[in-house]
Design a protein around this motif. Structure first.
Motif, PDB file in Angstrom:
ATOM      1  N   UNK A  14     121.850 121.283  47.364  1.00 49.59           N
ATOM      2  CA  UNK A  14     121.085 122.228  48.485  1.00 49.59           C
ATOM      3  C   UNK A  14     120.724 123.441  47.569  1.00 49.59           C
ATOM      4  N   UNK A  15     121.216 123.663  46.573  1.00 52.97           N
ATOM      5  CA  UNK A  15     120.817 125.105  45.856  1.00 52.97           C
ATOM      6  C   UNK A  15     119.543 124.913  44.770  1.00 52.97           C
ATOM      7  N   UNK A  16     119.007 123.572  44.854  1.00 55.04           N
ATOM      8  CA  UNK A  16     117.958 123.192  43.921  1.00 55.04           C
ATOM      9  C   UNK A  16     116.618 124.124  44.549  1.00 55.04           C
ATOM     10  N   UNK A  17     116.134 124.500  43.277  1.00 55.61           N
ATOM     11  CA  UNK A  17     114.445 124.818  43.995  1.00 55.61           C
ATOM     12  C   UNK A  17     113.445 123.813  43.800  1.00 55.61           C
ATOM     13  N   UNK A  18     112.948 123.767  45.140  1.00 57.93           N
ATOM     14  CA  UNK A  18     111.986 122.604  45.176  1.00 57.93           C
ATOM     15  C   UNK A  18     110.766 122.624  44.555  1.00 57.93           C
ATOM     16  N   UNK A  19     109.835 121.640  44.148  1.00 58.37           N
ATOM     17  CA  UNK A  19     108.769 121.524  43.228  1.00 58.37           C
ATOM     18  C   UNK A  19     107.785 121.188  44.021  1.00 58.37           C
ATOM     19  N   UNK A  20     106.374 121.622  43.928  1.00 54.25           N
ATOM     20  CA  UNK A  20     105.355 121.779  44.714  1.00 54.25           C
ATOM     21  C   UNK A  20     104.973 120.198  44.380  1.00 54.25           C
ATOM     22  N   UNK A  21     104.262 119.751  45.503  1.00 49.69           N
ATOM     23  CA  UNK A  21     103.534 118.458  45.623  1.00 49.69           C
ATOM     24  C   UNK A  21     102.137 118.382  45.166  1.00 49.69           C
ATOM     25  N   UNK A  22     101.932 117.525  44.125  1.00 52.99           N
ATOM     26  CA  UNK A  22     100.870 117.212  43.530  1.00 52.99           C
ATOM     27  C   UNK A  22      99.691 116.634  44.749  1.00 52.99           C
ATOM     28  N   UNK A  23      99.799 115.985  45.371  1.00 48.72           N
ATOM     29  CA  UNK A  23      98.906 115.345  46.302  1.00 48.72           C
ATOM     30  C   UNK A  23      99.655 114.739  47.511  1.00 48.72           C
ATOM     31  N   UNK A  24      99.100 115.000  48.805  1.00 49.16           N
ATOM     32  CA  UNK A  24      99.230 114.223  49.966  1.00 49.16           C
ATOM     33  C   UNK A  24      98.993 112.854  50.018  1.00 49.16           C
ATOM     34  N   UNK A  25      99.823 111.979  49.822  1.00 48.49           N
ATOM     35  CA  UNK A  25      99.050 110.558  49.677  1.00 48.49           C
ATOM     36  C   UNK A  25     100.189 109.658  50.854  1.00 48.49           C
ATOM     37  N   UNK A  26      99.878 108.232  50.829  1.00 45.80           N
ATOM     38  CA  UNK A  26     100.856 107.401  51.782  1.00 45.80           C
ATOM     39  C   UNK A  26     102.238 107.525  51.694  1.00 45.80           C
ATOM     40  N   UNK A  27     102.584 107.636  50.241  1.00 46.18           N
ATOM     41  CA  UNK A  27     104.170 107.546  50.025  1.00 46.18           C
ATOM     42  C   UNK A  27     104.727 109.169  50.540  1.00 46.18           C
ATOM     43  N   UNK A  28     103.910 110.129  50.464  1.00 40.73           N
ATOM     44  CA  UNK A  28     104.347 111.198  50.871  1.00 40.73           C
ATOM     45  C   UNK A  28     104.476 111.407  52.410  1.00 40.73           C
ATOM     46  N   UNK A  29     103.473 110.544  53.161  1.00 39.33           N
ATOM     47  CA  UNK A  29     103.462 110.541  54.513  1.00 39.33           C
ATOM     48  C   UNK A  29     104.558 109.846  55.124  1.00 39.33           C
ATOM     49  N   UNK A  30     105.067 108.611  54.094  1.00 41.51           N
ATOM     50  CA  UNK A  30     106.086 107.960  54.498  1.00 41.51           C
ATOM     51  C   UNK A  30     107.478 108.771  54.807  1.00 41.51           C
ATOM     52  N   UNK A  31     107.480 109.519  53.546  1.00 42.03           N
ATOM     53  CA  UNK A  31     108.476 110.603  53.483  1.00 42.03           C
ATOM     54  C   UNK A  31     108.552 111.411  54.641  1.00 42.03           C
ATOM     55  N   UNK A  32     107.565 112.102  54.907  1.00 40.15           N
ATOM     56  CA  UNK A  32     107.547 112.905  56.207  1.00 40.15           C
ATOM     57  C   UNK A  32     107.868 112.291  57.515  1.00 40.15           C
ATOM     58  N   UNK A  33     107.261 111.130  57.560  1.00 37.64           N
ATOM     59  CA  UNK A  33     107.685 110.167  58.793  1.00 37.64           C
ATOM     60  C   UNK A  33     109.160 110.302  58.847  1.00 37.64           C
ATOM     61  N   UNK A  34     109.783 109.627  57.597  1.00 37.94           N
ATOM     62  CA  UNK A  34     111.341 109.610  57.735  1.00 37.94           C
ATOM     63  C   UNK A  34     111.947 110.846  57.857  1.00 37.94           C
ATOM     64  N   UNK A  35     111.460 111.878  57.303  1.00 32.84           N
ATOM     65  CA  UNK A  35     112.150 113.203  57.660  1.00 32.84           C
ATOM     66  C   UNK A  35     112.201 113.490  59.078  1.00 32.84           C
ATOM     67  N   UNK A  36     110.939 113.511  59.709  1.00 25.88           N
ATOM     68  CA  UNK A  36     110.812 113.497  61.269  1.00 25.88           C
ATOM     69  C   UNK A  36     111.872 112.761  62.082  1.00 25.88           C
ATOM     70  N   UNK A  37     111.870 111.264  61.642  1.00 22.41           N
ATOM     71  CA  UNK A  37     112.832 110.421  62.477  1.00 22.41           C
ATOM     72  C   UNK A  37     114.300 111.012  62.023  1.00 22.41           C
ATOM     73  N   UNK A  38     114.625 111.356  61.032  1.00 22.33           N
ATOM     74  CA  UNK A  38     115.762 111.777  60.522  1.00 22.33           C
ATOM     75  C   UNK A  38     116.115 113.051  61.313  1.00 22.33           C
ATOM     76  N   UNK A  39     115.163 114.184  61.406  1.00 27.68           N
ATOM     77  CA  UNK A  39     115.383 115.355  62.343  1.00 27.68           C
ATOM     78  C   UNK A  39     115.764 114.848  63.868  1.00 27.68           C
ATOM     79  N   UNK A  40     114.701 114.149  64.250  1.00 27.64           N
ATOM     80  CA  UNK A  40     114.945 113.854  65.786  1.00 27.64           C
ATOM     81  C   UNK A  40     116.462 113.087  65.848  1.00 27.64           C
ATOM     82  N   UNK A  41     116.956 112.036  65.069  1.00 27.48           N
ATOM     83  CA  UNK A  41     118.079 111.557  65.067  1.00 27.48           C
ATOM     84  C   UNK A  41     119.290 112.491  64.863  1.00 27.48           C
TER      85      UNK A  41
END
Length: 168
Positions: A14-41
């Motif tokens: 949790x103390x890690x400094x996150x790195x920028x994303x190179x491009x928004x693609x289907x894999x990244x959108x799948x991660x974001x969808x999983x994050x939303x589902x996790x947040x709701x849960x």
């Protein structure tokens, strides 16, 4: 979509400094969808990628009141480009600091530049809870938890409570 495990303090990731994303693609959108589902849960109103062990500059937020239609917002490579001189205090909690809450003072307004779910460049002017939530989640991208804004005594007390909860 999948429910991802949420890291809890004092996990050093949790103390890690996150790195920028190179491009928004289907894999990244799948991660974001999983994050939303996790947040709701969880349930929560915001989640940064590092909270699910992914050190990328991504966060998701949904401030829709309970019982109303969900309205997830996606922020890739968010950058605060302006904050107000006025401050506001909100009672904050965090999915990575379970069952702990404290008042945190932050700028009352902010302007943010980011990429959306489709990789389009956007800017928003946030006030109220959205401004607080964005700043809280963006802190995660820099390895900062809301408890890091508290006195050492309060922070240490909260961390001890979390450790006891994990052991129980």
């Amino acid at each position: 979509m999948a429910i991802l495990p949420i890291l809890t303090a004092p996990d050093p990731r949790l103390k890690t400094i996150s790195t920028p994303v190179d491009k928004v693609d289907d894999n990244l959108r799948a991660l974001m969808d999983d994050m939303v589902e996790t947040m709701y849960d969880a349930p929560g109103i915001g989640l940064a990628a590092i909270q699910v062990g992914v050190a990328k500059r991504i966060l998701v937020i949904d401030l829709a009141p309970e019982g109303e239609a969900k309205d997830p917002q996606y922020f890739v490579n968010p950058e605060i480009i302006w904050t107000s001189e006025d401050y506001a205090s909100w009672n904050e909690g965090c999915l990575s600091v379970p069952e702990q809450y404290a008042d945190v003072e932050r700028p009352a307004e902010c302007k943010l530049r980011f990429l959306d779910y489709h990789g389009q460049a956007r800017e928003i002017h946030a006030t109220g809870l959205l401004a607080t939530c964005l700043q809280h989640e963006m802190d995660h991208l820099d390895g900062i938890l809301f408890i890091d804004h508290l006195s050492r005594l309060k922070r240490d007390m909260m961390l001890r409570k979390i450790k006891r909860m994990v052991r129980a």
